[in-house]
Design an enzyme around this catalytic site. Sequence first.
Site, mmCIF file in Angstrom:
data_model
loop_
_atom_site.group_PDB
_atom_site.id
_atom_site.type_symbol
_atom_site.label_atom_id
_atom_site.label_comp_id
_atom_site.label_asym_id
_atom_site.label_seq_id
_atom_site.Cartn_x
_atom_site.Cartn_y
_atom_site.Cartn_z
ATOM 1 N N GLU A 226 1.066 -1.210 0.107
ATOM 2 C CA GLU A 226 0.054 -0.090 -0.103
ATOM 3 C C GLU A 226 0.897 1.356 -0.007
ATOM 4 O O GLU A 226 1.983 1.312 0.572
ATOM 5 C CB GLU A 226 -0.921 0.065 1.304
ATOM 6 C CG GLU A 226 -1.864 -1.206 1.306
ATOM 7 C CD GLU A 226 -2.696 -0.969 2.554
ATOM 8 O OE1 GLU A 226 -3.475 -0.162 2.896
ATOM 9 O OE2 GLU A 226 -2.130 -1.754 3.553
ATOM 10 N N HIS A 250 -6.329 -10.776 5.585
ATOM 11 C CA HIS A 250 -6.328 -10.776 4.126
ATOM 12 C C HIS A 250 -5.539 -11.773 3.268
ATOM 13 O O HIS A 250 -5.700 -12.560 2.652
ATOM 14 C CB HIS A 250 -6.293 -9.288 3.519
ATOM 15 C CG HIS A 250 -6.901 -8.173 4.296
ATOM 16 N ND1 HIS A 250 -8.281 -8.605 4.474
ATOM 17 C CD2 HIS A 250 -6.880 -7.086 4.623
ATOM 18 C CE1 HIS A 250 -9.046 -7.377 5.044
ATOM 19 N NE2 HIS A 250 -7.991 -6.726 5.166
HETATM 20 C C1 BG6 Z 1 -7.831 -2.992 6.010
HETATM 21 C C2 BG6 Z 1 -6.845 -2.523 6.857
HETATM 22 O O1 BG6 Z 1 -8.374 -4.363 6.471
HETATM 23 O O2 BG6 Z 1 -7.409 -3.052 4.493
HETATM 24 C C3 BG6 Z 1 -6.054 -1.422 6.334
HETATM 25 O O3 BG6 Z 1 -7.324 -2.479 8.464
HETATM 26 C C4 BG6 Z 1 -5.758 -1.643 4.862
HETATM 27 O O4 BG6 Z 1 -4.838 -1.169 7.001
HETATM 28 C C5 BG6 Z 1 -6.741 -2.014 4.047
HETATM 29 O O5 BG6 Z 1 -5.392 -0.302 4.370
HETATM 30 C C6 BG6 Z 1 -6.398 -2.300 2.664
HETATM 31 O O6 BG6 Z 1 -7.495 -2.690 1.944
HETATM 32 P P1 BG6 Z 1 -7.561 -2.602 0.223
HETATM 33 O O7 BG6 Z 1 -8.977 -3.060 -0.003
HETATM 34 O O8 BG6 Z 1 -7.434 -0.992 -0.104
HETATM 35 O O9 BG6 Z 1 -6.378 -3.384 -0.135
#
Ligand code: BG6
Length: 502
Positions: A226, A250
């Site tokens: 990210e 995730h």
């Molecule tokens: C969330 C986390 O579950 O997922 C965050 O708590 C993270 O820290 C986010 O930024 C990322 O999600 P995506 O869909 O943007 O990859």
Amino acid sequence: MKTARWLEEESRPVTDLALFGALGDLSLRKLYPALYHLEREGLMHDDTRILALARQPLKHEEFCQRVTEALNTYVEPDELEQEVVQRFLARLDYLELDFTHAERYHGIKEWRQLRCSAAQSCPLIVYLAVPASLFGDICRNLQTGECLDEHARVVVEKPIGYDFTSSCEINDAIGNVFPESRIYRIDHYLGKETVQNLIALRFANPLFGTQWNQNHISHVEITVSEQVGIEGRWNYFDHAGQLRDMVQNHLLQLVCLIAMDPPANLDADAIRDEKVKVLKALEPFKEGKLNRDVVRGQYIAGTINGKGVPGYLEEEGANPESETETFVALKTGVANWRWAGVPFYLRTGKRMSEKLSQIVIHFRQQAHYIFDPDQRSLASNKLVIRLQPDEGIALEVLTKDSGLRRGMRLRQGPLHLDFGSAFPQTRIPDAYERLLLEVMKGRQYLFVRRDEVEQAWHWCDSLIAAWKAMGEPPRRYPAGSWGPVASIAMITQDGRSWYEDY
Ligand code: BG6
């Protein structure tokens, strides 16, 4: 035979949605925009109603104003249609509620009773967009306030606990009121279109089905990077860290979908049974190898997209002594017949060079090689599954380099399926749209079962305990990089590298 209207309308069932935490970040950023899109797509039944619940005393018009602002902010301008917005707002009611006071819950029961007669028997969906510390109180109060019947469902968000023990407490508190068959634990990665595509890709294509094991696959890598930092969530994040925030849920869900055996069918429990088997087979970390197989990192100041950004310890509200990790890279494996000896390399971090979620399946090299030996390093197929951005799938294959002067030289290139250009008419929905729709339909296959959560915590707890015992601070990496240098060494020492070209 059940003849209630909501059962007949399989594709657009009538439901009542009670949204706790209706003015919180998750609701404003994700849930109203997702519900708006379901409205726009005609996927919500005309009789479906939404009761928004929060502590603040707001008039109905003020509440609608807040939702409208959220839609204006988080829905793409070309997808925002005023007529749809009005139709959506007309479904909403607002109720001020202190969630900890059971005696105030009669408002929810009365709201249900006022509903039109056709929808009276429809299921109530309780969405808890609130901290997990409130889950137990709210569930109990809903029960004592007689707001629930035998169809009521509850939706909860991660983090489900901080470790195995706390996750059991939370799950017990919910489980005292709702049976497992009516608990929907969200991991929003499971709602992403390309993540679901993993199931289609693996189980609808015999080509991959027959190759999907340690005989043909040398290793698997998963990157979820990210560019954002902790977005003002210091208190939550510093307590959690990247392992709990991203890996426990995730990334392990992605590992499950890649590694699981084919389920007997697409029923929720058939899929989840297979996922639990993978979690149970995850290799534990070996004490002497921790330094080799796991890298923890923390970002320092750096540059992202040409703009300077502060380090983790300089973020607003930071404790300058914090040793919380904002990056994790690790090597693990799935100790079973299918995956024995196949390393799974995982890495995830905040403030990295790019936003990228990608899985790369590296196939083994040809056993008997007839081309120039100096081309051997090219000779392996890779399946690159891009979850975000630019969702798509690419299969790296080897072909002959063209031209009269080239002889039988090989060239590596992708067979590329870019979802955006291959299916230009199809909008890729946000994960929450899919997940809300599935809760309304009462289908649990995209939600996480209790034993999955607990098994994932078991594995993470053992890693956290080993880290603690080692007592080493996280390695620093500049914001805007691909993480600590040690995370590159972690994979190169096995003669491999992270795949960065798509
Ligand atoms: C969330 C986390 O579950 O997922 C965050 O708590 C993270 O820290 C986010 O930024 C990322 O999600 P995506 O869909 O943007 O990859």
